[in-house]
Design an enzyme around this catalytic site. Structure first.
Site, PDB file in Angstrom:
ATOM      1  CG  ASP A 172       0.014  -0.304   2.617  1.00 38.46           C
ATOM      2  OD1 ASP A 172       0.926  -0.009   2.606  1.00 38.46           O
ATOM      3  OD2 ASP A 172      -0.661  -1.123   3.423  1.00 38.46           O
ATOM      4  CG  ASP A 185       1.288   3.934   4.532  1.00 50.30           C
ATOM      5  OD1 ASP A 185       0.167   3.810   4.304  1.00 50.30           O
ATOM      6  OD2 ASP A 185       2.184   2.997   4.998  1.00 50.30           O
ATOM      7  CG  ASP A 217       9.036   0.400  12.561  1.00 45.71           C
ATOM      8  OD1 ASP A 217       9.398   1.213  11.811  1.00 45.71           O
ATOM      9  OD2 ASP A 217       8.175  -0.294  12.733  1.00 45.71           O
TER      10      ASP A 217
HETATM   11  P1  ATP Z   1       3.967  -3.239   5.009  1.00 45.71           P
HETATM   12  O1  ATP Z   1       2.852  -2.177   4.759  1.00 45.71           O
HETATM   13  O2  ATP Z   1       4.732  -3.535   3.931  1.00 45.71           O
HETATM   14  O3  ATP Z   1       3.984  -4.253   5.929  1.00 45.71           O
HETATM   15  P2  ATP Z   1       5.058  -0.810   6.442  1.00 45.71           P
HETATM   16  O4  ATP Z   1       6.542  -0.506   6.666  1.00 45.71           O
HETATM   17  O5  ATP Z   1       4.443   0.048   5.528  1.00 45.71           O
HETATM   18  O6  ATP Z   1       5.410  -2.314   5.779  1.00 45.71           O
HETATM   19  P3  ATP Z   1       2.925  -0.647   8.213  1.00 45.71           P
HETATM   20  O7  ATP Z   1       2.594  -1.384   9.243  1.00 45.71           O
HETATM   21  O8  ATP Z   1       1.992  -0.259   7.114  1.00 45.71           O
HETATM   22  O9  ATP Z   1       4.345  -0.971   7.670  1.00 45.71           O
HETATM   23  O10 ATP Z   1       3.211   0.992   8.860  1.00 45.71           O
HETATM   24  C1  ATP Z   1       3.699   2.088   8.240  1.00 45.71           C
HETATM   25  C2  ATP Z   1       4.926   2.898   8.563  1.00 45.71           C
HETATM   26  O11 ATP Z   1       4.564   3.313  10.003  1.00 45.71           O
HETATM   27  C3  ATP Z   1       6.078   2.048   8.854  1.00 45.71           C
HETATM   28  O12 ATP Z   1       6.860   1.975   7.788  1.00 45.71           O
HETATM   29  C4  ATP Z   1       6.896   2.783  10.004  1.00 45.71           C
HETATM   30  O13 ATP Z   1       7.445   3.777   9.663  1.00 45.71           O
HETATM   31  C5  ATP Z   1       5.658   3.393  10.874  1.00 45.71           C
HETATM   32  N1  ATP Z   1       5.450   2.387  12.001  1.00 45.71           N
HETATM   33  C6  ATP Z   1       4.466   1.472  11.944  1.00 45.71           C
HETATM   34  N2  ATP Z   1       4.140   0.738  13.176  1.00 45.71           N
HETATM   35  C7  ATP Z   1       5.223   1.264  13.901  1.00 45.71           C
HETATM   36  C8  ATP Z   1       5.480   0.988  15.295  1.00 45.71           C
HETATM   37  N3  ATP Z   1       4.693   0.160  16.099  1.00 45.71           N
HETATM   38  N4  ATP Z   1       6.506   1.958  15.731  1.00 45.71           N
HETATM   39  C9  ATP Z   1       7.006   2.942  14.959  1.00 45.71           C
HETATM   40  N5  ATP Z   1       6.622   3.384  13.863  1.00 45.71           N
HETATM   41  C10 ATP Z   1       5.799   2.222  13.120  1.00 45.71           C
HETATM   42 MG    MG Z   2       2.278  -0.027   4.853  1.00 45.61          MG
END
Ligand code: ATP
Ligand code: MG
Length: 462
Positions: A74, A76, A157
């Site tokens: 997705d 963001d 994170d």
């Molecule tokens: P994917 O969607 O491919 O699983 P993503 O990195 O986009 O990976 P998401 O869970 O969609 O992960 O979260 C979006 C963003 O928000 C992350 O890239 C990170 O920067 C931040 N984030 C999400 N969860 C946390 C957390 N628990 N602590 C700190 N930052 C977070």
């Molecule tokens: Mg994501």
């Protein structure tokens, strides 16, 4: 390939450089991203927010994955606009809020998540406050403070998740040396690892998830505190853990994820009963769970549907026999013992991971089916074939056999029965003769305990 993408980027010389207040800026000739690769809706949102005078970037997983030539799940967007300001710009925007207010902008079936820049709660500030945002172990209970772009980068994170791409200037802003870590294929927490895990223990699971998905290593300071802090996962609300566990096991890398979870002692707090089975009967339990996860990964690769019920049925199954035997030893007959053990096991598991009813019912049905598949005489086999859970039950039987359970060829019998024509089926039922236990109370149990004996005598596990 990656080397070429980042050849003009100099690596940092000091470890502490992964936290910075001015970003490394990569212009379009220094990275491989192209605006056209991103969702045009997401790019559009960024452009409109910037035109309205706000800062706005594509951020997180989509930038990371694009740099690795992986199709993002997705897109963001992060912005200086508040949720209300974002909504004022877009008619198709909805504010949603759980832990934090976010905006979802809808374009048909595509949803772009837009988040306002936010900051970590400074720890000291909360100490005297009655309304502390952390509990005594440092876990963040509320984190709803808006911040600057710099704050937003620091509260993320992992370094690889803190990259901001501006599709207008086509520049990447890198506050945490994330590009360096992408090039070196490393998952590295921003800031002090122990503190970041204490703030949010789910980050330990996220480290494993990204390492498995991207085939990255976990940087040594990031991995070091995990085994010690793993028990903190017990404090996480069970509903959030359910969501996280689905991401861990339904993203196509479940088999590797499982190995890493076990190795880092994260499996125990998530699935305590299965962990106990893994200690007790390692070869069988490990094989059964791994086989189920390998199948799941394969199905996802082939775009076939997967059900969390099958997955949980497999993850928990090895914990059942011990409980059944325990209840039987207290005088309960086999079938009620099995029912009671299944009930207890699922309700205990739900205290850790809130598996919704729509999945716990099918788990029970898949397990019940294991009891019914040996009983095939008369019309029973045909009735079972018509049961909507037959396929899952049959697949589960094959899984058990692959893990070494002795079923006297039951799986093969069912494979043949499905392939046979009417006359063939009648012959197969007739040939069962007295072999089939029409009353059905015994065979499954007898066979499973035989399997247990076989394992023990082979000395593989003990
Ligand atoms: P994917 O969607 O491919 O699983 P993503 O990195 O986009 O990976 P998401 O869970 O969609 O992960 O979260 C979006 C963003 O928000 C992350 O890239 C990170 O920067 C931040 N984030 C999400 N969860 C946390 C957390 N628990 N602590 C700190 N930052 C977070
Ligand atoms: Mg994501």
């Amino acid at each position: 390939m990656l080397k070429k993408l980042f050849q003009s980027f100099r690596s940092p010389s000091r470890r502490t450089q992964h936290k910075r207040s001015t970003p490394e800026v990569l212009n379009s000739s220094q990275h491989s991203l192209q605006k056209a690769q991103f969702s045009r809706y997401a790019v559009n949102i960024v452009e409109r927010l910037q035109n309205a005078g706000y800062q706005a970037y594509l951020v997180g997983g989509c930038v990371r994955d694009m740099l690795l030539n992986i199709t993002p799940k997705d897109f963001d967007v992060a912005t200086s606009a508040t949720p209300e300001q974002i909504r004022a710009e877009f008619r198709n925007a909805r504010i949603i809020g759980r832990r934090f207010k976010l905006v979802h902008i809808h374009f048909g079936r595509e949803i772009i998540e837009v988040a306002t820049f936010r900051a970590n709660h400074p720890q000291d500030e909360d100490e005297d406050s009655n309304q502390s945002s952390r509990n005594e172990s440092g876990r963040i209970l509320r984190d709803n403070v808006y911040g600057t772009l710099e704050d937003d980068a620091q509260r993320r994170d992992f370094t690889i998740n803190a990259l901001y791409y501006d599709p207008v200037s086509e520049r990447i802003l890198d506050y945490a040396n994330g590009v360096h870590d992408i090039r070196n294929r490393l998952v590295r927490l921003i800031g002090d690892p122990t503190q970041r895990y204490q703030e949010d223990p789910v980050r330990m699971l996220r480290a494993v998830r990204f390492a498995a998905k991207l085939d990255f290593g976990i940087e040594k300071h990031t991995v070091a505190p995990i085994r010690k802090l793993a028990p903190m996962l017990r404090e996480i609300p069970s509903a959030r853990l359910f969501e996280e566990v689905l991401k861990l096991f339904l993203s196509g890398y479940a088999a590797d994820t499982f190995e890493m979870l076990v190795d880092l002692q994260l499996f125990d707090p998530l699935f305590p009963a299965s962990f106990e089975a893994l200690e007790h009967n390692p070869t069988y339990t490990h094989t059964l769970i791994s086989e189920a996860l390998i199948n799941t990964d394969l199905r996802i690769q082939q775009n076939k549907p997967v059900t969390p019920a099958f997955l949980f049925a497999a993850l928990l199954w090895p914990a059942l026999p011990g409980r059944v035997l325990h209840l039987q030893a207290r005088g309960m007959p086999p079938i009620p013992a099995m029912q009671e053990a299944a009930h207890e096991l699922i309700s205990e598991q739900c205290q850790r991971i809130a598996i919704p009813k729509r999945f716990t019912l099918p788990i029970r049905e898949i397990w019940d089916m294991q009891e019914r598949l040996p009983r095939r005489s008369g019309k029973r086999a045909d009735l079972l074939l018509d049961n909507p859970r037959f396929r899952a039950g049959y697949d589960f039987l094959l899984l058990r056999e692959n893990a070494g359970e002795q079923t006297e060829g039951l799986g093969e019998w069912w494979t043949d029965y499905q392939d046979a024509n009417d006359a063939g089926r009648r012959d197969m039922i007739r040939d069962l003769g007295s072999k089939d236990d029409a009353t059905g109370s015994g065979p499954r149990k007898r066979r499973r305990s035989t399997a247990g004996k076989r394992k023990r005598s082979a000395g593989s596990d003990e």
